[in-house]
Design a protein around this motif. Structure first.
Motif, PDB file in Angstrom:
ATOM      1  N   ALA A 186      -9.327  -8.355   7.574  1.00  0.00           N
ATOM      2  CA  ALA A 186      -8.285  -8.389   8.605  1.00  0.00           C
ATOM      3  C   ALA A 186      -8.536  -7.335   9.678  1.00  0.00           C
ATOM      4  O   ALA A 186      -9.222  -6.333   9.446  1.00  0.00           O
ATOM      5  N   THR A 187      -7.984  -7.591  10.852  1.00  0.00           N
ATOM      6  CA  THR A 187      -7.987  -6.610  11.937  1.00  0.00           C
ATOM      7  C   THR A 187      -6.550  -6.409  12.412  1.00  0.00           C
ATOM      8  O   THR A 187      -5.665  -7.221  12.125  1.00  0.00           O
ATOM      9  N   LEU A 188      -6.350  -5.341  13.162  1.00  0.00           N
ATOM     10  CA  LEU A 188      -5.022  -5.023  13.673  1.00  0.00           C
ATOM     11  C   LEU A 188      -4.795  -5.740  14.997  1.00  0.00           C
ATOM     12  O   LEU A 188      -5.673  -5.772  15.869  1.00  0.00           O
ATOM     13  N   ALA A 189      -3.621  -6.321  15.156  1.00  0.00           N
ATOM     14  CA  ALA A 189      -3.225  -6.978  16.404  1.00  0.00           C
ATOM     15  C   ALA A 189      -1.820  -6.512  16.736  1.00  0.00           C
ATOM     16  O   ALA A 189      -0.833  -7.145  16.359  1.00  0.00           O
ATOM     17  N   GLY A 190      -1.716  -5.357  17.418  1.00  0.00           N
ATOM     18  CA  GLY A 190      -0.408  -4.768  17.680  1.00  0.00           C
ATOM     19  C   GLY A 190       0.235  -4.330  16.384  1.00  0.00           C
ATOM     20  O   GLY A 190      -0.379  -3.643  15.570  1.00  0.00           O
ATOM     21  N   PRO A 191       1.474  -4.733  16.126  1.00  0.00           N
ATOM     22  CA  PRO A 191       2.143  -4.350  14.877  1.00  0.00           C
ATOM     23  C   PRO A 191       1.825  -5.291  13.715  1.00  0.00           C
ATOM     24  O   PRO A 191       2.393  -5.159  12.645  1.00  0.00           O
ATOM     25  N   GLU A 192       0.909  -6.238  13.940  1.00  0.00           N
ATOM     26  CA  GLU A 192       0.561  -7.205  12.905  1.00  0.00           C
ATOM     27  C   GLU A 192      -0.913  -7.059  12.523  1.00  0.00           C
ATOM     28  O   GLU A 192      -1.683  -6.401  13.218  1.00  0.00           O
ATOM     29  N   HIS A 237       2.650  -3.299   8.375  1.00  0.00           N
ATOM     30  CA  HIS A 237       3.218  -2.311   7.462  1.00  0.00           C
ATOM     31  C   HIS A 237       3.609  -2.904   6.118  1.00  0.00           C
ATOM     32  O   HIS A 237       3.993  -2.166   5.205  1.00  0.00           O
ATOM     33  N   CYS A 238       3.505  -4.244   6.001  1.00  0.00           N
ATOM     34  CA  CYS A 238       3.847  -4.896   4.731  1.00  0.00           C
ATOM     35  C   CYS A 238       2.618  -5.166   3.864  1.00  0.00           C
ATOM     36  O   CYS A 238       2.757  -5.713   2.762  1.00  0.00           O
ATOM     37  N   THR A 239       1.429  -4.828   4.348  1.00  0.00           N
ATOM     38  CA  THR A 239       0.202  -5.193   3.664  1.00  0.00           C
ATOM     39  C   THR A 239      -0.668  -3.984   3.377  1.00  0.00           C
ATOM     40  O   THR A 239      -0.616  -2.974   4.091  1.00  0.00           O
ATOM     41  N   ALA A 240      -1.486  -4.091   2.348  1.00  0.00           N
ATOM     42  CA  ALA A 240      -2.423  -3.012   2.030  1.00  0.00           C
ATOM     43  C   ALA A 240      -3.463  -2.869   3.126  1.00  0.00           C
ATOM     44  O   ALA A 240      -3.804  -1.750   3.539  1.00  0.00           O
ATOM     45  N   ALA A 241      -3.980  -3.999   3.633  1.00  0.00           N
ATOM     46  CA  ALA A 241      -4.983  -3.936   4.697  1.00  0.00           C
ATOM     47  C   ALA A 241      -4.398  -3.300   5.957  1.00  0.00           C
ATOM     48  O   ALA A 241      -5.031  -2.441   6.584  1.00  0.00           O
ATOM     49  N   GLY A 242      -3.199  -3.719   6.330  1.00  0.00           N
ATOM     50  CA  GLY A 242      -2.574  -3.167   7.522  1.00  0.00           C
ATOM     51  C   GLY A 242      -2.291  -1.681   7.400  1.00  0.00           C
ATOM     52  O   GLY A 242      -2.542  -0.908   8.331  1.00  0.00           O
ATOM     53  N   LYS A 243      -1.784  -1.269   6.268  1.00  0.00           N
ATOM     54  CA  LYS A 243      -1.481   0.157   6.075  1.00  0.00           C
ATOM     55  C   LYS A 243      -2.760   0.989   6.047  1.00  0.00           C
ATOM     56  O   LYS A 243      -2.775   2.138   6.503  1.00  0.00           O
ATOM     57  N   ALA A 244      -3.850   0.417   5.507  1.00  0.00           N
ATOM     58  CA  ALA A 244      -5.127   1.135   5.486  1.00  0.00           C
ATOM     59  C   ALA A 244      -5.616   1.409   6.901  1.00  0.00           C
ATOM     60  O   ALA A 244      -6.177   2.479   7.180  1.00  0.00           O
ATOM     61  N   THR A 304      -3.357   7.476  15.010  1.00  0.00           N
ATOM     62  CA  THR A 304      -2.498   8.628  15.245  1.00  0.00           C
ATOM     63  C   THR A 304      -1.038   8.274  14.967  1.00  0.00           C
ATOM     64  O   THR A 304      -0.618   7.123  15.137  1.00  0.00           O
ATOM     65  N   PRO A 305      -0.233   9.256  14.559  1.00  0.00           N
ATOM     66  CA  PRO A 305       1.208   9.001  14.403  1.00  0.00           C
ATOM     67  C   PRO A 305       1.840   8.489  15.687  1.00  0.00           C
ATOM     68  O   PRO A 305       2.770   7.670  15.645  1.00  0.00           O
ATOM     69  N   GLU A 306       1.322   8.942  16.833  1.00  0.00           N
ATOM     70  CA  GLU A 306       1.863   8.489  18.117  1.00  0.00           C
ATOM     71  C   GLU A 306       1.623   6.995  18.309  1.00  0.00           C
ATOM     72  O   GLU A 306       2.476   6.279  18.840  1.00  0.00           O
ATOM     73  N   TYR A 307       0.454   6.523  17.893  1.00  0.00           N
ATOM     74  CA  TYR A 307       0.171   5.093  18.002  1.00  0.00           C
ATOM     75  C   TYR A 307       1.128   4.296  17.126  1.00  0.00           C
ATOM     76  O   TYR A 307       1.663   3.276  17.542  1.00  0.00           O
ATOM     77  N   VAL A 308       1.341   4.768  15.911  1.00  0.00           N
ATOM     78  CA  VAL A 308       2.255   4.074  14.992  1.00  0.00           C
ATOM     79  C   VAL A 308       3.663   4.060  15.571  1.00  0.00           C
ATOM     80  O   VAL A 308       4.347   3.026  15.556  1.00  0.00           O
ATOM     81  N   ASP A 309       4.109   5.200  16.100  1.00  0.00           N
ATOM     82  CA  ASP A 309       5.442   5.263  16.707  1.00  0.00           C
ATOM     83  C   ASP A 309       5.562   4.281  17.867  1.00  0.00           C
ATOM     84  O   ASP A 309       6.603   3.647  18.064  1.00  0.00           O
ATOM     85  N   ASN A 310       4.490   4.162  18.660  1.00  0.00           N
ATOM     86  CA  ASN A 310       4.514   3.257  19.802  1.00  0.00           C
ATOM     87  C   ASN A 310       4.657   1.803  19.366  1.00  0.00           C
ATOM     88  O   ASN A 310       5.385   1.026  19.983  1.00  0.00           O
ATOM     89  N   GLN A 311       3.971   1.437  18.304  1.00  0.00           N
ATOM     90  CA  GLN A 311       4.022   0.057  17.826  1.00  0.00           C
ATOM     91  C   GLN A 311       5.368  -0.271  17.174  1.00  0.00           C
ATOM     92  O   GLN A 311       5.806  -1.424  17.173  1.00  0.00           O
ATOM     93  N   TYR A 312       5.996   0.748  16.579  1.00  0.00           N
ATOM     94  CA  TYR A 312       7.274   0.540  15.890  1.00  0.00           C
ATOM     95  C   TYR A 312       8.334   1.433  16.520  1.00  0.00           C
ATOM     96  O   TYR A 312       9.041   2.169  15.830  1.00  0.00           O
ATOM     97  N   SER A 313       8.410   1.392  17.859  1.00  0.00           N
ATOM     98  CA  SER A 313       9.243   2.342  18.596  1.00  0.00           C
ATOM     99  C   SER A 313      10.733   2.147  18.363  1.00  0.00           C
ATOM    100  O   SER A 313      11.510   3.088  18.499  1.00  0.00           O
ATOM    101  N   THR A 314      11.168   0.961  18.051  1.00  0.00           N
ATOM    102  CA  THR A 314      12.602   0.749  17.836  1.00  0.00           C
ATOM    103  C   THR A 314      12.909   0.732  16.344  1.00  0.00           C
ATOM    104  O   THR A 314      13.489   1.655  15.807  1.00  0.00           O
TER     105      THR A 314
END
Length: 261
Positions: free
Chosen positions: A113-119, A145-152, A158-168
């Motif tokens: 898998a690859t990352l595509a925004g928050p998915e 955030h629901c998958t092992a691959a995604g969380k890996a 960066t935490p900033e990137y994660v915050d940006n993707q899940y800003s709300t």
């Protein structure tokens, strides 16, 4: 008809327009999986460091590029316009034999898998029995955030990137076990970083399934991940070293390929 020499001289001394400077920067990313530091972009373009940094920030805000740790790479807009297929082909080619072997050895299904925004986007699925389906399908998307691959993958950004993707708020919870708040996600990603990228989940994406995943890295960041999927009541510990070893093998292949360029 020849150009007027005076006109040519004047044009050559005019400062580059913003479009020309942005083009110079985008041309530096001449491969889909290219990952460049600010200094490398400056060296490639010949632009002043402050100018390159300012334009890079604007390109990140517009999703042409992604900034993770100390490097930049192509973002969702650039990949959508043609680079995604090349990047995915390169990743799938490097992973195919390794993951097929892993699936046969473990008797489980293996995801790429690859990352595509928050998915995450599933590039490939390998199984011990051709034609059988178990969990995700090629081309499918689920909340990272629901998958092992995604969380890996997220743990290597960066935490900033994660915050940006899940800003709300964390949307798209798949089950009652899915992580539901940003603080909980950051705690989980910290644990994954403490395990050198090894991620696990039980019933967070599919209630009856569990996964163990590891990131595929080139340079100083993740570009994808693999995961082994099994039943929720299965022991994951014996699978962890196998998935980590497979991810390292794929990463090494991609790094060697990049060195050739």
């Amino acid at each position: 008809m020849t150009d007027d020499p005076t006109t040519v001289t004047v044009q050559s001394t005019l400062p580059l327009s913003m479009v020309e400077r942005m083009t110079l920067i985008m041309e530096a990313f001449d491969r889909p999986l290219a990952r460049l530091t600010l200094d490398e972009v400056t060296q490639h373009t010949g632009l002043p460091r402050s100018t390159a940094h300012r334009i890079l920030d604007q390109l990140v805000q517009c999703r042409w590029l992604i900034h993770a740790k100390s490097h930049y790479s192509l973002g969702s807009l650039a990949l959508t316009l043609g680079g995604r297929e090349l990047a995915q082909h390169e990743l799938r080619s490097a992973a195919s034999d390794v993951l097929q072997t892993l699936a046969l050895r473990t008797g489980t299904f293996v995801h790429l898998a690859t990352l595509a925004g928050p998915e995450i986007y599933y590039l490939d699925v390998f199984g011990p029995k051709p034609g059988h389906r178990f969990g995700a399908q090629v081309g499918g998307r689920v909340p990272a955030h629901c998958t092992a691959a995604g969380k890996a993958i997220l743990a290597g950004l960066t935490p900033e990137y994660v915050d940006n993707q899940y800003s709300t708020a964390l949307r798209g919870a798949r089950t009652s076990r899915s992580i539901s708040d940003i603080a909980g996600l950051h705690r989980e990603l910290a644990r994954i970083r403490g395990r050198n990228g090894l991620a696990v989940e039980r019933g967070e994406c599919f209630p009856a399934l569990a996964c163990v995943g590891a990131p595929i890295r080139t340079g100083d960041g993740p570009i994808g991940a693999i995961s082994i999927v099994t039943r929720a009541d299965s022991a994951l510990e014996p699978l962890a070293p196998l998935v980590m070893r497979a991810a390292r093998t794929i990463s090494d292949t991609l790094i060697r390929s990049a060195d050739v360029w």
